[in-house]
Write an enzyme that holds these catalytic residues in place. Structure first.
Site, PDB file in Angstrom:
ATOM      1  N   GLY A 233      -6.557  -6.452   2.527  1.00  0.00           N
ATOM      2  CA  GLY A 233      -7.346  -7.651   2.763  1.00  0.00           C
ATOM      3  C   GLY A 233      -8.119  -7.648   4.067  1.00  0.00           C
TER       4      GLY A 233
ATOM      5  CG  HIS B  80      -8.718  -8.073  13.322  1.00  0.00           C
ATOM      6  ND1 HIS B  80      -9.684  -7.319  12.694  1.00  0.00           N
ATOM      7  CD2 HIS B  80      -8.141  -8.828  12.350  1.00  0.00           C
ATOM      8  CE1 HIS B  80      -9.700  -7.604  11.409  1.00  0.00           C
ATOM      9  NE2 HIS B  80      -8.771  -8.517  11.162  1.00  0.00           N
TER      10      HIS B  80
ATOM     11  CB  THR C 176     -12.422  -9.868   5.693  1.00  0.00           C
ATOM     12  OG1 THR C 176     -11.854 -10.559   6.815  1.00  0.00           O
ATOM     13  CG2 THR C 176     -11.624 -10.169   4.432  1.00  0.00           C
TER      14      THR C 176
ATOM     15  CG  HIS D 197      -4.233 -11.277  11.630  1.00  0.00           C
ATOM     16  ND1 HIS D 197      -5.040 -12.328  11.231  1.00  0.00           N
ATOM     17  CD2 HIS D 197      -4.790 -10.164  11.102  1.00  0.00           C
ATOM     18  CE1 HIS D 197      -6.032 -11.863  10.472  1.00  0.00           C
ATOM     19  NE2 HIS D 197      -5.908 -10.554  10.388  1.00  0.00           N
TER      20      HIS D 197
ATOM     21  CG  HIS E 143     -16.692  -0.935  16.574  1.00  0.00           C
ATOM     22  ND1 HIS E 143     -16.758  -2.155  15.942  1.00  0.00           N
ATOM     23  CD2 HIS E 143     -16.601  -0.009  15.589  1.00  0.00           C
ATOM     24  CE1 HIS E 143     -16.737  -1.974  14.632  1.00  0.00           C
ATOM     25  NE2 HIS E 143     -16.643  -0.678  14.392  1.00  0.00           N
TER      26      HIS E 143
ATOM     27  CB  CYS F  77     -19.367  -5.180  15.128  1.00  0.00           C
ATOM     28  SG  CYS F  77     -17.570  -5.457  15.133  1.00  0.00           S
TER      29      CYS F  77
END
Ligand code: 5GP
Ligand code: ZN
Length: 145
Positions: free
Chosen positions: A124, A131, A126, A133, A77, A35
């Site tokens: 979207g 996470h 990926t 943004h 994770h 990862c």
């Protein structure tokens, strides 16, 4: 730096320490081999780290979409927001608090900023390690593309 004060958390499934296991572990981190963001959080893959604490790490996106584009990830994770939202240890709250700290430290809190969790293929996503943004530093349009 935002930091929850206290007890270590324990993952219910197999745990792997980032780096060498400490003799008296304070923080257990569930990481997944292969990862990318686990590896960045552990310091095994280089990134431009903005700030970090025992539970979350903020680093600059390698392909920025705005003058400020920082990713905030948990060290542990979780594949996506759905998984993180059902975690029982307030990690999502820590992650969002860290995102706001990034906005403050990057000087975009007053002008405005956007926090985005792309979740699933149609959104979207990926990288399959959740996470946030943190985007800012320019006017943004709505709706997003
Ligand atoms: P997603 O598309 O999953 O919402 O966002 C993944 C983000 O990770 C993208 O904005 C992409 O530019 C960023 N990214 C992918 N690989 C790397 C990397 O190796 N380092 C950094 N810092 N960002 C990455
Ligand atoms: Zn991961």
């Amino acid at each position: 730096m935002h930091q929850r004060g206290g007890a270590p958390w324990v993952c219910s499934s197999a745990t792997i320490y980032a780096g060498q296991p400490p003799s008296r572990p304070q923080v257990k981190i569930l990481s997944v081999p292969e990862c990318l963001f686990c590896a960045i959080a552990a310091g095994d893959v280089p990134a431009t780290v903005v700030s970090s604490n025992p539970r979350t790490v903020a680093f600059r996106d390698v392909n920025p979409q705005a003058p400020v584009h920082v990713l905030v990830v948990p060290r542990a994770h979780h594949a996506n927001l759905a998984e993180l939202a059902t975690a029982a240890d307030d990690l999502l709250a820590d992650l969002v608090a860290h995102a706001h700290e990034v906005a403050l430290s990057e000087g975009i809190a007053a002008s405005g900023y956007r926090v985005v969790f792309n979740t699933g293929p149609e959104a979207g996503q990926t990288v399959q390690h959740v996470h946030a943004h943190v985007l800012g530093g320019r006017p943004m349009t709505w709706p997003p593309g």
